[in-house]
Scaffold this active site. Structure first.
Site, mmCIF file in Angstrom:
data_model
loop_
_atom_site.group_PDB
_atom_site.id
_atom_site.type_symbol
_atom_site.label_atom_id
_atom_site.label_comp_id
_atom_site.label_asym_id
_atom_site.label_seq_id
_atom_site.Cartn_x
_atom_site.Cartn_y
_atom_site.Cartn_z
ATOM 1 N N ALA A 50 0.937 -1.231 0.067
ATOM 2 C CA ALA A 50 -0.042 0.107 0.087
ATOM 3 C C ALA A 50 0.733 1.366 0.093
ATOM 4 O O ALA A 50 0.758 2.186 -0.835
ATOM 5 C CB ALA A 50 -0.889 -0.009 1.400
ATOM 6 N N ASP A 240 -4.018 -2.611 4.005
ATOM 7 C CA ASP A 240 -4.323 -1.775 2.664
ATOM 8 C C ASP A 240 -5.368 -0.622 2.894
ATOM 9 O O ASP A 240 -5.159 0.194 2.163
ATOM 10 C CB ASP A 240 -4.777 -2.688 1.604
ATOM 11 C CG ASP A 240 -3.300 -3.616 1.028
ATOM 12 O OD1 ASP A 240 -3.068 -4.561 1.625
ATOM 13 O OD2 ASP A 240 -2.805 -3.053 0.153
#
Ligand code: MRU
Length: 359
Positions: A50, A240
């Protein structure tokens, strides 16, 4: 290279990436010279994780800025908006992507209002560098806070790769492990191989080996076996997207680990920077889950492992409900339930994004 590998960097006219699809056996660099090339590299997972895709996208926005400030402000902003849309579409689950492109777009708007068009590219480059530098600092802070949770001799299970490769460096889930190791404590990591993309086997195992941290690579379906035998003291994973109630999207398989950890009374920690927190979504049901090509399931390293034509599914992420999470380790400290209240307070207390460089 090794534990402190630089995953994403800028060269004039190009976003440079370590090709994570080729690691650990080949260390190749991919240079992206257009917004579309950056988006494609994110889609193909040349760069993944991420925070790292957020950093790549921030630099990618620079490729939409025309040289020399000749174009009018409106035209430049239009190009940046299109670039943001292209980059944001590349992967839907990690919020860091949209977070970083929004920050770059806002910086451009502010700079153009200030009449900084002639040196917009240079000023935006400073903003992208700042996003990367802040991420590295957040990883180290996550490491400090998280290391305090690991006693000497801790046996930690991790999933996917939330290490230096997935960030500006040092990692999120691996940061507490690295800090504890650096502080002289004994730590042993059980590394889930992480089917189907094998981020654990290919990337986490490599990073830990480079850092000299003891590890055991296991297949994902072995986690319960080792927990039941009392060989795992805690689980640490990355994220994420963390939404308002504390539900967490992370690599597919994370949810199963959290259920297993609860069944065995093992603490389940999520390590993530505040750029991964998205208070705009109320709960995990609202998180878009990326569906990837089923060929990544039916094939390993390009070789078919299933009968030709067999239907397969590939959700790339799952959602772990907040009830299964013991604590969230952020750069600003460790948060415990009730997450709804503590996440809101964390972001409210945060200083916010720094103003664009030179503001
Ligand atoms: O599909 P990937 O490899 O991008 O998924 C990565 C993860 O799920 C990580 O745990 C997450 O992005 C955090 S990385 C610091």
């Amino acid at each position: 290279m090794g534990a402190d590998v630089e995953t994403v960097w800028w060269e004039p006219g190009a976003v440079c990436l370590i090709d994570q699809t080729k690691l650990p056996h080949t260390q190749a660099i991919v240079r992206c010279r257009s917004v579309e090339e950056v988006a494609e590299a994110i889609r193909r997972m040349v760069v993944r994780g991420a925070p790292a895709i957020g950093i790549a996208a921030a630099y990618g926005m620079l490729l939409a800025v025309p040289d020399g400030g000749a174009a009018g402000a409106e035209a430049v902003l239009e190009r940046l908006q299109q670039a943001k849309a292209t980059l944001d579409r590349a992967r839907p689950t990690a919020v860091n992507l949209g977070w970083a492109t929004t920050r770059m777009l806002r910086a451009a708007q502010w700079l153009l209002q200030q009449g900084a068009a002639p040196d917009l590219a240079a000023r935006l480059l400073e903003e992208a560098h700042a996003i990367k530098a802040e991420d590295l600092a957040m990883c180290h802070a996550i490491g400090e806070h998280g290391a305090a949770l690991l006693p000497d001799g801790a046996r930690v299970l991790t999933h996917c790769n939330a290490g230096g490769l997935a960030t500006a460096g040092y990692g999120t889930a691996l940061a507490p492990i690295r800090k504890a190791h650096a502080q002289g404590r004994r730590v042993h990591v059980f590394v889930d191989e992480t089917r189907p993309f094998l981020q654990g086997a290919r990337l986490t195992a490599w990073e830990l080996q480079e850092a000299g941290i003891p590890q055991t690579l296991i297949t994902d379906n072995m986690a319960g076996y080792f927990m039941r035998r009392g060989m795992i003291d805690c689980v640490i994973v990355g994220a994420d997207r963390i939404v308002a109630n504390g539900d967490v999207a992370n690599k597919i398989g994370t949810y199963s680990l959290a259920v297993l950890a609860r069944a065995h009374g093992i603490p389940f920690y999520v390590a993530a920077p505040s750029s991964t927190i998205d208070l705009s979504l109320p709960n995990g049901d609202a998180i878009p889950i990326e569906e990837r090509d089923a060929a990544e399931v039916t094939h390993v390293a390009g070789q078919p492992i299933a009968p030709a034509g067999v239907p397969a599914a590939h959700p790339a992420f799952d959602v772990t409900p907040h009830e299964l999470i013991t604590a969230i380790i952020t750069e600003r400290g460790v948060i415990y339930p009730p997450f709804q209240e503590h996440l809101a307070r964390l972001l409210a207390d945060a200083p916010g994004e720094p103003a664009p460089r030179g503001a």
